[in-house]
Design an enzyme around this catalytic site. Structure first.
Site, PDB file in Angstrom:
ATOM      1  N   HIS A 360       0.823  -1.205   0.000  1.00 38.82           N
ATOM      2  CA  HIS A 360       0.000   0.000   0.000  1.00 38.82           C
ATOM      3  C   HIS A 360       0.861   1.261   0.000  1.00 38.82           C
ATOM      4  O   HIS A 360       0.625   2.202  -0.770  1.00 38.82           O
ATOM      5  CB  HIS A 360      -0.909  -0.030   1.240  1.00 38.82           C
ATOM      6  CG  HIS A 360      -1.914   1.067   1.272  1.00 38.82           C
ATOM      7  ND1 HIS A 360      -2.649   1.361   2.393  1.00 38.82           N
ATOM      8  CD2 HIS A 360      -2.293   1.962   0.335  1.00 38.82           C
ATOM      9  CE1 HIS A 360      -3.443   2.372   2.136  1.00 38.82           C
ATOM     10  NE2 HIS A 360      -3.249   2.766   0.896  1.00 38.82           N
ATOM     11  N   GLU A 601      -1.500 -12.733 -17.592  1.00 42.71           N
ATOM     12  CA  GLU A 601      -0.409 -12.603 -16.634  1.00 42.71           C
ATOM     13  C   GLU A 601       0.091 -13.942 -16.097  1.00 42.71           C
ATOM     14  O   GLU A 601       0.913 -13.971 -15.188  1.00 42.71           O
ATOM     15  CB  GLU A 601      -0.822 -11.681 -15.480  1.00 42.71           C
ATOM     16  CG  GLU A 601      -2.161 -12.001 -14.857  1.00 42.71           C
ATOM     17  CD  GLU A 601      -2.628 -10.917 -13.890  1.00 42.71           C
ATOM     18  OE1 GLU A 601      -1.783 -10.172 -13.367  1.00 42.71           O
ATOM     19  OE2 GLU A 601      -3.845 -10.835 -13.648  1.00 42.71           O
ATOM     20  N   ASP A 625       3.482  -9.707 -13.233  1.00 39.69           N
ATOM     21  CA  ASP A 625       3.187 -11.084 -12.833  1.00 39.69           C
ATOM     22  C   ASP A 625       3.607 -12.086 -13.895  1.00 39.69           C
ATOM     23  O   ASP A 625       4.113 -13.168 -13.576  1.00 39.69           O
ATOM     24  CB  ASP A 625       1.700 -11.250 -12.528  1.00 39.69           C
ATOM     25  CG  ASP A 625       1.379 -10.955 -11.070  1.00 39.69           C
ATOM     26  OD1 ASP A 625       2.299 -11.050 -10.241  1.00 39.69           O
ATOM     27  OD2 ASP A 625       0.228 -10.633 -10.760  1.00 39.69           O
ATOM     28  N   CYS A 672       0.347  -3.262 -19.400  1.00 35.85           N
ATOM     29  CA  CYS A 672       0.209  -2.296 -18.310  1.00 35.85           C
ATOM     30  C   CYS A 672       1.158  -2.554 -17.141  1.00 35.85           C
ATOM     31  O   CYS A 672       0.974  -2.009 -16.063  1.00 35.85           O
ATOM     32  CB  CYS A 672      -1.231  -2.267 -17.811  1.00 35.85           C
ATOM     33  SG  CYS A 672      -1.836  -3.854 -17.202  1.00 35.85           S
TER      34      CYS A 672
END
Length: 758
Positions: A360, A601, A625, A672
């Site tokens: 976060h 991914e 990923d 992305c």
């Protein structure tokens, strides 16, 4: 042997510095193996190996006996990188005699390398007078011991060498972590820790010993009164034996016990909080190592007492806290609330011992343009307060007490970055196209409203990824449908009529919601992404309803599904989305069915790209990923970070395959992940045929500038060349060389900082 090993490891981990740890090892191993000598040789700055500790050889030889790699039996262990076990060492052709050691009496020799991350840091040796062939058990024990020692030495090297014993980090220390947010920060370290956390107290010099001791005594007195009060309150509810615990607490606070030890450390220059935490932790370690279960349990009592006193000691410190103008916040695990304690204009960098690039706080740091390093596991953060620090958010490096050379280098990088970004502001309204007219839209990744303004200011042409988990992370419960609708509406309206790709909730892996914990042994291969939301359709349906309702009158929504691994997942997700759309139309909402795309991914999705494309309106590659799954490398693990290679041939071939398959079905494909924001990689992605690149707003101007500085022909020729290569490092070098030839290399990274070594 196993009990001996555990005992030695416990003692080594409790050692205050490297010399103490080495001393423990040589004496304990000698005793455990019932041999005559145990010694440790360590690599020096010149690549040789120096006798650093011994029990059995002449102590005068410590620090004075040095062998080059390959010299003597110790040098041969280094070169072979495996144990050497000799019954008669002097008969071996590599044997070399050093008179100052007094080792001529010893015949048997067993040496094992101390290896950390493929580097031989030293050699652990045992010797014996009699001719003796050490058996397999002896050899296995010593190999296990050397593996434990490897971590100790590696940590010492990371902190700049041997600890002086004065609670100081050596100058010119460098610590590696994971890049959390790009950029360079130069400032002063401010250590922040949870309240009354004994393991997170930073060292500060004591300026007035008498005042500090008086302050410490006042805090002890306050805790004594608290304990007496607790004892009185519980007097009627406890028997005499249980009430004795409070008497024991009071006794430990006496000057003849813990209080006296702390006072002594304050007199030697430590502040009261640090001195107290050190004494408590040392005594806790003693209790924990005891065989008696009752005594081991007393460690809990000691911790409780320690926290009570520390809370008083820290209360005064918090009131006095003043943040320097260029604060670099350092902590074991930084949180968003910690960032809020510091005035915005003073916070220039972040370093967290724990956490990943997807934590976060890292997401917030990228949104706020604050250079950040996560996962700096070797950083002795408790000793960093007040020190000059450099944060390299490009490489994931932290420098403590930088010398003049390092400081000058990074100051130049920082200045170049500022000049560079000012020059790139003029590109905002210019199209992203090559100098021979090839057009490539650049989109942005967002997660906060703070991202929106920066994205539009830098010329974003759409949103390739809006991370919906960020609003979920900021709450102590699932946001309601209306709360979600309001959040999504803000994003859609801010970018309208530009497209906004909203990804459905992607939790699991390294993104856990505090109110919806997912405990798994291997979270990256577990319950995450679309697997969670399909198992909880009530979460998925509410989120999709909020998205489609938010798009009313704007019609710029695209829905992206994360972690798709098979066709049934795609079919089930689309069926739920279609159901929501029809329900909303029936309820009177004037909405359009949004395009739905699959996120590629995982390797399974790569090889079903054609089938997934047939079920989708678009595909989007999550390169972060995808790279870690293809290479079986956790990109947030500092131990294997160097194996996470986005230019790996397998990654590039997988990306090209996805584009080919998507275009064969007549749909667009974007990317992305972090790779899209790498100017060098962006050239290859453009040449592969990606229809748009989505990245952080920070990287967008650089990527646009590089693309505008080259031709599409150069990009395609470069791609053809690197696709025939089999080495990731060679591919990256070739890309950089090509961009250097095109005079845009300075935009890849500032001043070649990736290659800088002090």
């Amino acid at each position: 042997m196993l009990n001996s090993l555990r005992s030695i490891v416990q003692e080594v981990n409790a050692a205050r510095d490297l010399p103490s740890a080495l001393g423990i090892i040589v004496s304990s191993v000698k005793s455990a193996m019932r041999t005559h000598v145990c010694s440790v040789y360590m690599r020096d700055d010149d690549g040789g190996y120096v006798l650093m500790a011994t029990d059995g050889l002449n102590q005068n030889a410590v620090g004075n006996v040095r062998l080059a790699a390959g010299e003597g039996l110790v040098g041969r262990v280094v070169v072979r990188e495996e144990p050497i076990n000799l019954e008669q060492a002097e008969a071996h052709p590599s044997y070399q005699y050093f008179p100052e050691t007094g080792e001529e009496r010893y015949s048997s020799f067993l040496g094992v390398p101390i290896i950390h991350q493929r580097k031989v840091l030293g050699v652990l040796v045992v010797q014996q007078v009699e001719q003796r062939r050490f058996d397999e058990g002896d050899e296995a024990f010593l190999v296990t011991m050397s593996a434990q020692l490897a971590g100790v030495i590696a940590h010492a090297e990371a902190t700049g060498g041997v600890n002086s014993g004065k609670n100081e980090v050596a100058t010119q220390a460098r610590f590696m972590g994971v890049a959390g947010a790009p950029g360079i920060a130069i400032g002063e370290a401010v250590v922040i820790a949870p309240e009354a956390d004994l393991r997170s107290v930073s060292f500060k010099p004591c300026e007035d010993v008498d005042l500090e001791i008086a302050f410490f005594q006042r805090c002890l007195m306050a805790v004594r009164e608290d304990i007496k009060g607790l004892g009185a309150q519980l007097k009627e509810r406890l028997n005499r034996e249980e009430r004795a615990l409070f008497d024991a607490y009071l006794a430990m606070l006496d000057d003849a016990s813990l209080g006296g030890e702390v006072t002594e450390r304050i007199r030697k220059g430590a502040n009261a909080s640090f001195a107290w935490s050190e004494v408590i932790l040392e005594h806790e370690q003693i209790f924990n190592s005891m065989n008696d279960p009752y005594l081991r349990e007393r460690a809990t009592d000691l911790r409780d007492l320690g926290r009570r006193v520390l809370a008083y000691l820290q209360e005064s410190n918090r009131k006095k806290r003043v943040f320097p103008d260029k604060t670099i916040l350092i902590g074991e695990e930084l949180t968003a609330s910690m960032l809020g304690e510091i005035p915005k204009e003073k916070l220039v960098g972040l370093v967290s011992v724990e956490g990943s690039s997807n934590s976060h706080v890292a997401i917030l740091a990228r949104a706020m343009d604050i250079p950040t390093v996560m996962g700096a596991v070797d950083l002795p953060f408790m000793q960093m307060d007040g020190r000059p620090v450099i944060v390299d958010g490009y490489r994931g490096a932290v420098y403590s007490d930088p010398n003049e050379h390092i400081l000058k280098h990074y100051t130049a990088i920082d200045l170049e970055e500022q000049v560079l970004f000012k020059g790139l502001e003029a590109l905002k309204d210019l199209p992203c196209e090559t100098n021979d007219g090839y057009r490539l839209p650049l989109w942005v990744n967002t997660g906060l409203m703070a991202d929106v303004v920066r994205s539009l200011e830098r010329g974003a042409e759409g949103v390739g990824l809006y991370r919906t988990e960020v609003p979920f992370l900021m709450r102590d419960r699932f946001p309601s449908e209306e709360e979600q609708r309001s959040i999504y509406r803000e994003q859609l309206a801010a970018f309208a009529p530009l497209p906004v790709t909203i990804r459905t909730l992607d939790i699991g892996g390294d993104k856990a919601l505090p109110y919806f914990p997912i405990e798994e042994d291997n979270p990256f291969l577990g319950w995450r992404g679309i697997r969670v939301t399909l198992d909880h359709p009530e979460i998925f349906l509410a989120q999709v309803r909020a998205m489609i309702k938010a798009s009313e009158g704007l019609d710029n929504l695209r829905i992206l599904l994360p972690m798709i691994t098979n066709i049934p997942e795609m079919e089930a997700s689309k069926a739920l989305i279609t159901r929501v759309y029809k329900e909303l139309v029936e309820e009177g909402y004037k909405v359009k069915m949004p395009p739905v795309g699959a996120m590629i991914e995982v390797p399974a999705a790569v090889y079903q790209a054609r089938e997934l494309a047939a079920l989708s309106e678009f595909l989007s590659v999550g390169s972060n990923d995808l790279t870690q799954y293809l290479l079986a490398v956790d990109r947030n693990n500092a131990r294997v970070a160097d194996l996470y290679q986005a230019f790996h041939p397998a990654v590039l071939r997988a990306l090209q395959h996805i584009v080919t398959e998507a275009h064969a079905e007549g749909i667009s494909v974007s990317i992305c992940g972090e790779l899209a924001g790498d100017p060098g990689a962006a050239i290859l992605l453009m040449a592969m045929g990606f229809d748009m690149l989505s990245m952080s707003a920070t990287n967008l101007p650089k990527v646009k500038s590089v693309i505008r500085g080259i031709s599409s022909t150069l990009a395609k020729d470069l791609l053809a060349e690197v696709m025939a290569m089999g080495n990731a490092d060679q591919i990256r070098e070739r890309v950089e060389q090509a961009l250097n030839d095109a005079d845009v290399a300075r935009l890849i990274r500032p001043m070649g900082s990736d290659d800088f070594e002090e």
